[in-house]
Design an enzyme around this catalytic site. Structure first.
Site, PDB file in Angstrom:
ATOM      1  CE  LYS A 165       9.549   6.424   4.587  1.00 55.82           C
ATOM      2  NZ  LYS A 165       9.184   5.763   5.861  1.00 55.82           N
ATOM      3  N   GLY A 221       5.613  -1.097  -1.529  1.00 55.16           N
ATOM      4  CA  GLY A 221       4.539  -0.554  -0.695  1.00 55.16           C
ATOM      5  C   GLY A 221       3.203  -0.723  -1.391  1.00 55.16           C
ATOM      6  CB  SER A 222      -0.074   0.711  -0.650  1.00 53.82           C
ATOM      7  OG  SER A 222       0.316   2.061  -0.546  1.00 53.82           O
ATOM      8  CB  VAL A 259       2.538   4.764  -1.499  1.00 53.71           C
ATOM      9  CG1 VAL A 259       3.948   5.332  -1.462  1.00 53.71           C
ATOM     10  CG2 VAL A 259       1.777   5.184  -0.244  1.00 53.71           C
ATOM     11  N   GLY A 260       2.643   3.870  -4.620  1.00 54.78           N
ATOM     12  CA  GLY A 260       3.413   3.631  -5.843  1.00 54.78           C
ATOM     13  C   GLY A 260       3.014   4.571  -6.967  1.00 54.78           C
ATOM     14  CD  GLU A 312       8.463  -5.672  -7.366  1.00 53.65           C
ATOM     15  OE1 GLU A 312       7.352  -6.259  -7.336  1.00 53.65           O
ATOM     16  OE2 GLU A 312       9.204  -5.700  -8.347  1.00 53.65           O
ATOM     17  CB  CYS A 362       3.280  -8.250  -1.239  1.00 53.20           C
ATOM     18  SG  CYS A 362       4.805  -9.145  -1.395  1.00 53.20           S
ATOM     19  CD  GLU A 415      -2.424  -5.383  -0.717  1.00 53.31           C
ATOM     20  OE1 GLU A 415      -2.283  -4.158  -0.735  1.00 53.31           O
ATOM     21  OE2 GLU A 415      -1.496  -6.184  -0.917  1.00 53.31           O
TER      22      GLU A 415
HETATM   23  P1  NAD Z   1       2.713   1.842   2.327  1.00 54.45           P
HETATM   24  O1  NAD Z   1       2.537   2.114   0.880  1.00 54.45           O
HETATM   25  O2  NAD Z   1       1.787   2.500   3.276  1.00 54.45           O
HETATM   26  O3  NAD Z   1       4.179   2.273   2.792  1.00 54.45           O
HETATM   27  C1  NAD Z   1       5.328   1.761   2.140  1.00 54.45           C
HETATM   28  C2  NAD Z   1       6.476   2.726   2.397  1.00 54.45           C
HETATM   29  O4  NAD Z   1       6.189   3.938   1.704  1.00 54.45           O
HETATM   30  C3  NAD Z   1       6.657   3.099   3.864  1.00 54.45           C
HETATM   31  O5  NAD Z   1       8.019   3.264   4.164  1.00 54.45           O
HETATM   32  C4  NAD Z   1       5.940   4.436   3.946  1.00 54.45           C
HETATM   33  O6  NAD Z   1       6.396   5.238   5.008  1.00 54.45           O
HETATM   34  C5  NAD Z   1       6.287   5.034   2.599  1.00 54.45           C
HETATM   35  N1  NAD Z   1       5.390   6.106   2.137  1.00 54.45           N
HETATM   36  C6  NAD Z   1       4.126   6.395   2.544  1.00 54.45           C
HETATM   37  N2  NAD Z   1       3.665   7.472   1.862  1.00 54.45           N
HETATM   38  C7  NAD Z   1       4.640   7.846   1.003  1.00 54.45           C
HETATM   39  C8  NAD Z   1       4.764   8.872   0.030  1.00 54.45           C
HETATM   40  N3  NAD Z   1       3.774   9.754  -0.206  1.00 54.45           N
HETATM   41  N4  NAD Z   1       5.906   8.953  -0.690  1.00 54.45           N
HETATM   42  C9  NAD Z   1       6.914   8.070  -0.502  1.00 54.45           C
HETATM   43  N5  NAD Z   1       6.856   7.089   0.430  1.00 54.45           N
HETATM   44  C10 NAD Z   1       5.730   6.975   1.167  1.00 54.45           C
HETATM   45  O7  NAD Z   1       2.720   0.263   2.494  1.00 54.45           O
HETATM   46  P2  NAD Z   1       2.876  -0.576   3.826  1.00 54.45           P
HETATM   47  O8  NAD Z   1       1.606  -0.467   4.593  1.00 54.45           O
HETATM   48  O9  NAD Z   1       4.156  -0.250   4.514  1.00 54.45           O
HETATM   49  O10 NAD Z   1       3.054  -2.048   3.215  1.00 54.45           O
HETATM   50  C11 NAD Z   1       1.978  -2.785   2.771  1.00 54.45           C
HETATM   51  C12 NAD Z   1       1.829  -2.690   1.275  1.00 54.45           C
HETATM   52  O11 NAD Z   1       3.054  -3.053   0.659  1.00 54.45           O
HETATM   53  C13 NAD Z   1       0.795  -3.633   0.734  1.00 54.45           C
HETATM   54  O12 NAD Z   1       0.065  -3.017  -0.269  1.00 54.45           O
HETATM   55  C14 NAD Z   1       1.636  -4.772   0.173  1.00 54.45           C
HETATM   56  O13 NAD Z   1       1.003  -5.533  -0.814  1.00 54.45           O
HETATM   57  C15 NAD Z   1       2.806  -4.042  -0.337  1.00 54.45           C
HETATM   58  N6  NAD Z   1       3.958  -4.933  -0.469  1.00 54.45           N
HETATM   59  C16 NAD Z   1       4.332  -5.314  -1.733  1.00 54.45           C
HETATM   60  C17 NAD Z   1       5.392  -6.187  -1.919  1.00 54.45           C
HETATM   61  C18 NAD Z   1       5.832  -6.601  -3.296  1.00 54.45           C
HETATM   62  O14 NAD Z   1       6.967  -7.043  -3.435  1.00 54.45           O
HETATM   63  N7  NAD Z   1       5.021  -6.461  -4.309  1.00 54.45           N
HETATM   64  C19 NAD Z   1       6.069  -6.680  -0.801  1.00 54.45           C
HETATM   65  C20 NAD Z   1       5.660  -6.274   0.473  1.00 54.45           C
HETATM   66  C21 NAD Z   1       4.598  -5.383   0.621  1.00 54.45           C
END
Ligand code: NAD
Length: 498
Positions: free
Chosen positions: A186, A239-240, A243-244, A261, A295, A396
Site C-alpha cells: 500500500k 512512516g511516522s 503510525v509505527g 522505519e 527521514c 520532527e
Molecule cells: P505516515 O506515517 O503518515 O504514512 C506512512 C504510510 O503509512 C502511508 O502509506 C500511510 O498511508 C500509511 N498509514 C497511515 N495511517 C496508517 C495506519 N493507521 N495503519 C497503517 N498504515 C497507515 O508518514 P508519511 O507522512 O508518509 O512519511 C513521513 C514520515 O515517514 C516521517 O515521520 C519520516 O521521518 C518517516 N520516514 C522514515 C524513514 C526511515 O527510514 N526511518 C524514511 C522515510 C520516511
C-alpha cells in the site's frame, strides 16, 4: 472490473487502477482520489482507486494462492527477475524521475537518485539469489552436523511513505520477493504512481501473477485492514513514529513480525576545530535537500559557542542563495513541499519557534504569489539560540526548518544530540580523531557520519534507527533478505550403527 492494461484510461493520464492478481482492477468502492503536482497544485497527476478493506482482502486471497509456487521457484531464478527489473528501471529512468518530480516535487537530480537507488537495490538483491546463504557450524557433539537455512515468511504487507516514492518501496519489495514471499503493497496517497509503475515493471520482468499486488487508498482504513489481517505474516512499514506505534500494537497482539522505519530529529554537531566550510555545505544539503523531507534530514545543528556566530553567518549566507521553485527547472536548488498541508505544518512550527523565544535568522514564511502562486512552497528557515527543551529542538518538522542549538563542550553536544526520543542519523564535524571515535561510541543513532551530511545512505550498508526511529530492524545491506525470512536451525546426527 478487471482491465489488462496499466495505462491510464484518459489522455490526461487520469485513472490508475489497483494491481491485483496480475490485472489492473477498479476498487469495489467505485471511488477514486486525486494526486496533484505540488509545484502547480492545479495539475492533476493521476486519479487512483480509493480502495477498501474488501480490495485488500482480494489482494491477500491472490497472494496466498501465488506464494507457494513462488517459494518453490529456485532463488537464483527469483533473482533473475529482479535483474531484469533493474534493466527496465534503467531504461525508463528519465521518464520515472520526471514523473516523480511532478508527483511529489523534489528536484530532478534527486528523483534520478531515487530511481538509481531502486536499480542498485535490484541488482544487489538479485545477487543474493545465488547466495541466500545459511550457516554451517561445528556441532558440540560427535557425529552431528549443524546448519541454518532461510525460508519465506509467507505474505508480507508493505506500507510506504511519499518522500522516496520508488526507492523505499523497491528496497522493501525486492528482498521480500527474493526471500520467496508474496507481497501486498500500500503506497502513500501522495505518491501511488511510481509504485504502480514498479508493479508494471516487475510484471514485464517476469514476476508471476499474484506475487506482488498493489492497493491504493487512505492510510487509516486501508493500512489498518492490511495490518490487522492475520493472513499477513509480516508488516514492513516506513512512516511516522505515531503510525509505527499503532502498527506495532496490532502486530504485537498476534505476535506477527513488523519491521518499522520511523521518524527522526537528526543532529549535526559542529565542534570548534571543525572544517567550517565543509560543515556549512553539509548542513545546507542535509537541511534543505529534498526540502527537508528526508527521514535523515538535518533538523538540528548543535554548535560550540566559540564558532556559533561565524558558522551561523556562513550557513545563512549559503541558505539565502538557494533558489526555490519547480523541481523540473535545472536552476532550482529546493523544490516545493509535498502538499499544501505540509506548508501549514511547517508554518505552525515556525510560529512555535518564535513563541518559544528562539531567534529567527532566515525565512519563516510560505512563499506565495508570482511563480509561487499555486505551489506548496516554503522558505529555507533557520532559528538560532534554540534551547534543547524547545519543541523545535525535539519534534520532527519534516520541512526546511533548522534549529541551531549552542553548547559549550563535546560532552554537552552528545547529551543534547541524544536528548530527543529519536535516534536515526547524527553527524559530527571535528578534525579530532579522538573525539570522532568517542562520538561513534557515544551517539545514540543507527547512522553516524563523521565529517559528512546526515543524509548519505548507501544501499549495501544497513539502514535504520535506534530508539523511537524504529524497532530494531535494519533495511538494505546483506541482512535485508534475512529480515524477510524465517531462519530454520537444523541438526543432522550420523552416529555409526552398533
Ligand atoms: P505516515 O506515517 O503518515 O504514512 C506512512 C504510510 O503509512 C502511508 O502509506 C500511510 O498511508 C500509511 N498509514 C497511515 N495511517 C496508517 C495506519 N493507521 N495503519 C497503517 N498504515 C497507515 O508518514 P508519511 O507522512 O508518509 O512519511 C513521513 C514520515 O515517514 C516521517 O515521520 C519520516 O521521518 C518517516 N520516514 C522514515 C524513514 C526511515 O527510514 N526511518 C524514511 C522515510 C520516511
Amino acid at each position: 472490473m478487471s482491465i489488462s492494461s496499466p495505462t491510464p484510461s484518459t489522455e490526461q493520464g487520469q485513472i490508475y487502477r489497483n494491481f491485483i492478481g496480475g490485472e489492473w482492477r477498479n476498487s469495489q468502492s467505485g471511488e477514486t482520489f486525486v494526486s496533484t503536482n505540488p509545484a502547480h497544485t492545479s495539475e492533476v497527476i493521476g486519479r487512483y482507486q480509493k480502495s477498501t478493506a474488501a480490495d485488500i482482502e482480494d489482494a491477500i486471497d491472490v497472494a496466498v494462492k501465488a506464494q507457494p509456487g513462488w517459494a518453490a521457484t529456485p532463488a537464483p531464478e527469483r533473482g533473475e527477475i529482479l535483474l531484469r527489473a533493474a534493466l527496465l528501471l534503467d531504461e525508463e529512468k528519465e521518464e520515472l524521475a520526471t514523473l516523480m518530480t511532478r508527483e511529489m516535487g523534489k528536484l530532478l537530480k534527486e528523483t534520478r537518485g531515487d530511481v538509481q537507488t531502486a536499480i542498485d537495490v535490484a541488482k544487489y538483491v538479485a545477487g543474493e539469489g545465488r547466495r541466500a546463504e545459511g550457516e554451517t557450524v561445528p556441532s558440540a557433539l560427535p557425529n552431528k552436523f549443524c546448519m541454518t537455512m532461510r525460508q519465506p515468511i509467507g505474505i508480507v504487507g508493505i506500507i510506504t511513505p511519499w518522500n522516496f516514492p520508488l526507492a523505499i518501496p523497491a528496497w522493501k519489495t525486492f528482498p521480500a520477493l527474493l526471500a520467496g514471499n508474496a507481497v501486498v503493497l500500500k503506497p502513500a496517497s501522495d505518491t501511488p504512481l511510481l509504485v504502480l509503475k514498479l508493479a508494471d515493471i516487475l510484471q514485464r520482468a517476469g514476476l508471476p501473477t499474484g506475487v506482488l499486488n498493489v492497493v491504493t487508498g487512505p492510510g487509516g482504513t486501508l493500512g489498518d485492514a492490511l495490518v490487522s489481517n492475520k493472513r499477513v505474516n509480516m508488516i514492513s512499514l516506513t512512516g511516522s513514529t505515531e503510525v509505527g506505534r499503532r502498527v506495532a500494537e496490532i502486530c504485537g497482539r498476534d505476535l506477527r513480525r513488523c519491521a518499522l522505519e520511523l521518524g527522526g530529529k537528526n543532529a549535526v554537531i559542529v565542534l570548534e576545530d571543525a572544517d567550517l566550510d565543509l560543515a556549512v555545505a553539509s548542513v545546507t544539503l542535509g537541511a534543505f535537500g529534498t526540502t527537508g523531507q528526508r527521514c535523515t534530514a538535518t533538523s538540528r545543528v548543535i554548535v560550540q559557542k566559540s564558532v556559533q556566530k561565524v558558522f551561523t553567518d556562513r550557513l545563512v549566507a549559503a541558505a539565502e542563495k538557494l533558489r526555490v521553485g519547480d523541481g523540473l527547472d535545472p536552476d532550482v536548488d529546493m523544490g516545493p513541499l509535498v502538499n499544501t498541508g505540509r506548508v501549514k505544518a511547517v508554518q505552525e512550527y515556525a510560529e512555535i519557534g518564535k513563541q518559544e523565544g528562539a531567534k529567527l535568522v532566515l525565512g519563516g514564511s510560505p512563499l506565495t504569489g508570482g511563480d509561487y502562486r499555486e505551489g506548496a512552497y516554503y522558505e529555507p528557515t533557520i532559528f538560532t539560540d534554540v534551547a534543547p527543551s524547545m519543541r523545535i529542538a525535539r519534534e520532527e518538522v519534516f520541512g526546511p526548518l533548522l534549529s541551531i542549538v549552542p553548547i559549550d563542550s563535546y560532552e554537552e553536544a552528545i547529551k543534547v544530540a541524544n536528548s530527543t526520543e529519536y535516534g536515526l542519523s547524527t553527524a559530527i564535524f571535528t578534525e579530532s580523531s579522538r573525539l570522532s571515535f568517542r562520538a561513534m561510541r557515544d551517539i545514540e543513532s543507527g547512522l553516524v557520519y563523521i565529517n559528512a551530511p546526515t543524509t548519505g545512505a548507501e544501499i549495501h550498508m544497513p539502514f535504520g534507527g535506534m530508539k523511537a526511529s524504529g524497532n530494531g530492524h535494519r533495511e538494505l545491506g546483506k541482512k535485508a533478505v534475512e529480515d524477510f525470512s524465517e531462519t530454520k536451525t537444523i541438526f543432522v546426527s550420523y552416529p555409526a550403527r552398533k
